[in-house]
Design a protein around this motif. Structure first.
Motif, PDB file in Angstrom:
ATOM      1  N   UNK A  92       0.819  -1.192   0.000  1.00  0.00           N
ATOM      2  CA  UNK A  92       0.000   0.000   0.000  1.00  0.00           C
ATOM      3  C   UNK A  92       0.868   1.263   0.000  1.00  0.00           C
ATOM      4  N   UNK A  93       1.929   1.298   0.812  1.00  0.00           N
ATOM      5  CA  UNK A  93       2.759   2.494   0.876  1.00  0.00           C
ATOM      6  C   UNK A  93       3.505   2.728  -0.435  1.00  0.00           C
ATOM      7  N   UNK A  94       3.874   1.663  -1.147  1.00  0.00           N
ATOM      8  CA  UNK A  94       4.537   1.853  -2.438  1.00  0.00           C
ATOM      9  C   UNK A  94       3.561   2.440  -3.458  1.00  0.00           C
ATOM     10  N   UNK A  95       2.308   2.058  -3.358  1.00  0.00           N
ATOM     11  CA  UNK A  95       1.291   2.620  -4.262  1.00  0.00           C
ATOM     12  C   UNK A  95       1.089   4.110  -3.960  1.00  0.00           C
ATOM     13  N   UNK A  96       1.029   4.459  -2.676  1.00  0.00           N
ATOM     14  CA  UNK A  96       0.904   5.865  -2.295  1.00  0.00           C
ATOM     15  C   UNK A  96       2.136   6.653  -2.719  1.00  0.00           C
ATOM     16  N   UNK A  97       3.299   6.064  -2.567  1.00  0.00           N
ATOM     17  CA  UNK A  97       4.538   6.726  -2.991  1.00  0.00           C
ATOM     18  C   UNK A  97       4.534   6.973  -4.496  1.00  0.00           C
ATOM     19  N   UNK A  98       4.028   6.018  -5.259  1.00  0.00           N
ATOM     20  CA  UNK A  98       3.949   6.180  -6.715  1.00  0.00           C
ATOM     21  C   UNK A  98       2.979   7.299  -7.085  1.00  0.00           C
ATOM     22  N   UNK A  99       1.856   7.356  -6.403  1.00  0.00           N
ATOM     23  CA  UNK A  99       0.887   8.432  -6.649  1.00  0.00           C
ATOM     24  C   UNK A  99       1.501   9.777  -6.294  1.00  0.00           C
ATOM     25  N   UNK A 100       2.174   9.808  -5.156  1.00  0.00           N
ATOM     26  CA  UNK A 100       2.828  11.035  -4.709  1.00  0.00           C
ATOM     27  C   UNK A 100       3.869  11.490  -5.732  1.00  0.00           C
ATOM     28  N   UNK A 101       4.668  10.570  -6.216  1.00  0.00           N
ATOM     29  CA  UNK A 101       5.698  10.907  -7.214  1.00  0.00           C
ATOM     30  C   UNK A 101       5.065  11.424  -8.501  1.00  0.00           C
ATOM     31  N   UNK A 102       3.971  10.817  -8.900  1.00  0.00           N
ATOM     32  CA  UNK A 102       3.287  11.251 -10.122  1.00  0.00           C
ATOM     33  C   UNK A 102       2.712  12.658  -9.940  1.00  0.00           C
ATOM     34  N   UNK A 103       2.127  12.928  -8.794  1.00  0.00           N
ATOM     35  CA  UNK A 103       1.576  14.254  -8.519  1.00  0.00           C
ATOM     36  C   UNK A 103       2.669  15.321  -8.498  1.00  0.00           C
ATOM     37  N   UNK A 104       3.831  14.970  -7.964  1.00  0.00           N
ATOM     38  CA  UNK A 104       4.941  15.932  -7.915  1.00  0.00           C
ATOM     39  C   UNK A 104       5.458  16.298  -9.300  1.00  0.00           C
ATOM     40  N   UNK A 105       5.196  15.468 -10.290  1.00  0.00           N
ATOM     41  CA  UNK A 105       5.647  15.758 -11.656  1.00  0.00           C
ATOM     42  C   UNK A 105       4.714  16.718 -12.380  1.00  0.00           C
ATOM     43  N   UNK A 106       3.570  17.028 -11.776  1.00  0.00           N
ATOM     44  CA  UNK A 106       2.659  17.981 -12.407  1.00  0.00           C
ATOM     45  C   UNK A 106       3.373  19.325 -12.525  1.00  0.00           C
ATOM     46  N   UNK A 107       3.367  19.930 -13.700  1.00  0.00           N
ATOM     47  CA  UNK A 107       4.127  21.178 -13.908  1.00  0.00           C
ATOM     48  C   UNK A 107       3.616  22.332 -13.053  1.00  0.00           C
ATOM     49  N   UNK A 108       4.484  22.866 -12.233  1.00  0.00           N
ATOM     50  CA  UNK A 108       4.092  23.998 -11.386  1.00  0.00           C
ATOM     51  C   UNK A 108       3.780  25.225 -12.233  1.00  0.00           C
ATOM     52  N   UNK A 109       4.337  25.290 -13.440  1.00  0.00           N
ATOM     53  CA  UNK A 109       4.068  26.446 -14.297  1.00  0.00           C
ATOM     54  C   UNK A 109       2.591  26.540 -14.666  1.00  0.00           C
ATOM     55  N   UNK A 110       1.902  25.419 -14.736  1.00  0.00           N
ATOM     56  CA  UNK A 110       0.457  25.448 -15.019  1.00  0.00           C
ATOM     57  C   UNK A 110      -0.285  26.023 -13.816  1.00  0.00           C
ATOM     58  N   UNK A 111       0.145  25.646 -12.634  1.00  0.00           N
ATOM     59  CA  UNK A 111      -0.473  26.187 -11.421  1.00  0.00           C
ATOM     60  C   UNK A 111      -0.197  27.686 -11.321  1.00  0.00           C
ATOM     61  N   UNK A 112       1.023  28.088 -11.624  1.00  0.00           N
ATOM     62  CA  UNK A 112       1.364  29.509 -11.561  1.00  0.00           C
ATOM     63  C   UNK A 112       0.570  30.316 -12.587  1.00  0.00           C
ATOM     64  N   UNK A 113       0.365  29.763 -13.770  1.00  0.00           N
ATOM     65  CA  UNK A 113      -0.463  30.430 -14.776  1.00  0.00           C
ATOM     66  C   UNK A 113      -1.883  30.595 -14.251  1.00  0.00           C
ATOM     67  N   UNK A 114      -2.439  29.531 -13.685  1.00  0.00           N
ATOM     68  CA  UNK A 114      -3.800  29.598 -13.139  1.00  0.00           C
ATOM     69  C   UNK A 114      -3.882  30.627 -12.017  1.00  0.00           C
ATOM     70  N   UNK A 115      -2.867  30.693 -11.182  1.00  0.00           N
ATOM     71  CA  UNK A 115      -2.854  31.662 -10.088  1.00  0.00           C
ATOM     72  C   UNK A 115      -2.832  33.092 -10.629  1.00  0.00           C
ATOM     73  N   UNK A 116      -2.007  33.329 -11.646  1.00  0.00           N
ATOM     74  CA  UNK A 116      -1.924  34.672 -12.232  1.00  0.00           C
ATOM     75  C   UNK A 116      -3.260  35.090 -12.822  1.00  0.00           C
ATOM     76  N   UNK A 117      -3.898  34.176 -13.544  1.00  0.00           N
ATOM     77  CA  UNK A 117      -5.177  34.494 -14.174  1.00  0.00           C
ATOM     78  C   UNK A 117      -6.266  34.690 -13.113  1.00  0.00           C
ATOM     79  N   UNK A 118      -6.307  33.812 -12.132  1.00  0.00           N
ATOM     80  CA  UNK A 118      -7.368  33.872 -11.118  1.00  0.00           C
ATOM     81  C   UNK A 118      -7.321  35.163 -10.311  1.00  0.00           C
ATOM     82  N   UNK A 119      -6.161  35.494  -9.777  1.00  0.00           N
ATOM     83  CA  UNK A 119      -6.093  36.693  -8.943  1.00  0.00           C
ATOM     84  C   UNK A 119      -6.185  37.946  -9.809  1.00  0.00           C
TER      85      UNK A 119
END
Length: 150
Positions: A1-28
């Motif tokens: 179970x912990x290896x599955x959570x670690x894999x999910x965590x690793x996959x989420x960390x690969x999400x590009x922060x630049x997309x989040x920053x773009x969304x933040x700039x547009x939203x505010x």
């Protein structure tokens, strides 16, 4: 179970922060831009709000309305495209401080959210999807080319 959570965590960390920053700039930016459009669309009402409800000290209501509309319409486009992003956060942070202190102190949850986004952009920058990033890459190439030529 912990290896599955670690894999999910690793996959989420690969999400590009630049997309989040773009969304933040547009939203505010959109919050302030819409407010500026409302002021310009109903100018007499905007001045009345500054006179009767906002009651900012030391500023004539018409001047305060003009200043607010100018910042609200002039600064967000810089955020939208990511140009001079860190500098563009400063007048909006100033507006939030004025609104929090003098106008709507009970709206701290909105101000905290907007301010947090702006402080993140101030301290971390606009991300890779921005004009600032394009300019930085051009400058970096020029500097590298200049250093190689010397």
């Amino acid at each position: 179970m912990s290896s599955r959570l670690a894999a999910i965590h690793a996959r989420l960390e690969r999400f590009p922060s630049s997309i989040i920053q773009l969304a933040m700039r547009i939203a505010v930016g959109a919050v302030f831009f819409k407010s500026g459009l409302l002021k310009v669309g109903s100018w007499e009402f905007a001045v009345q709000l500054f006179r009767d409800e906002y009651k900012l000290p030391l500023l004539d209501p018409a001047l305060a309305a003009h200043l607010a509309a100018a910042v609200e319409l002039g600064v967000p486009p810089f955020l939208f495209v990511g140009l001079a992003t860190r500098i563009a956060t400063l007048p909006l942070l100033g507006m939030i401080a004025v609104i929090q202190i003098f106008v709507y102190p009970n709206a701290w949850n909105d101000h905290l959210l907007w301010g947090s986004v702006l402080v993140f952009l101030l301290t971390r920058g606009p991300g890779a999807i921005s004009v600032d990033e394009v300019i930085a890459k051009i400058w970096s190439r020029r500097a590298t080319g200049h250093a190689a030529a010397v």
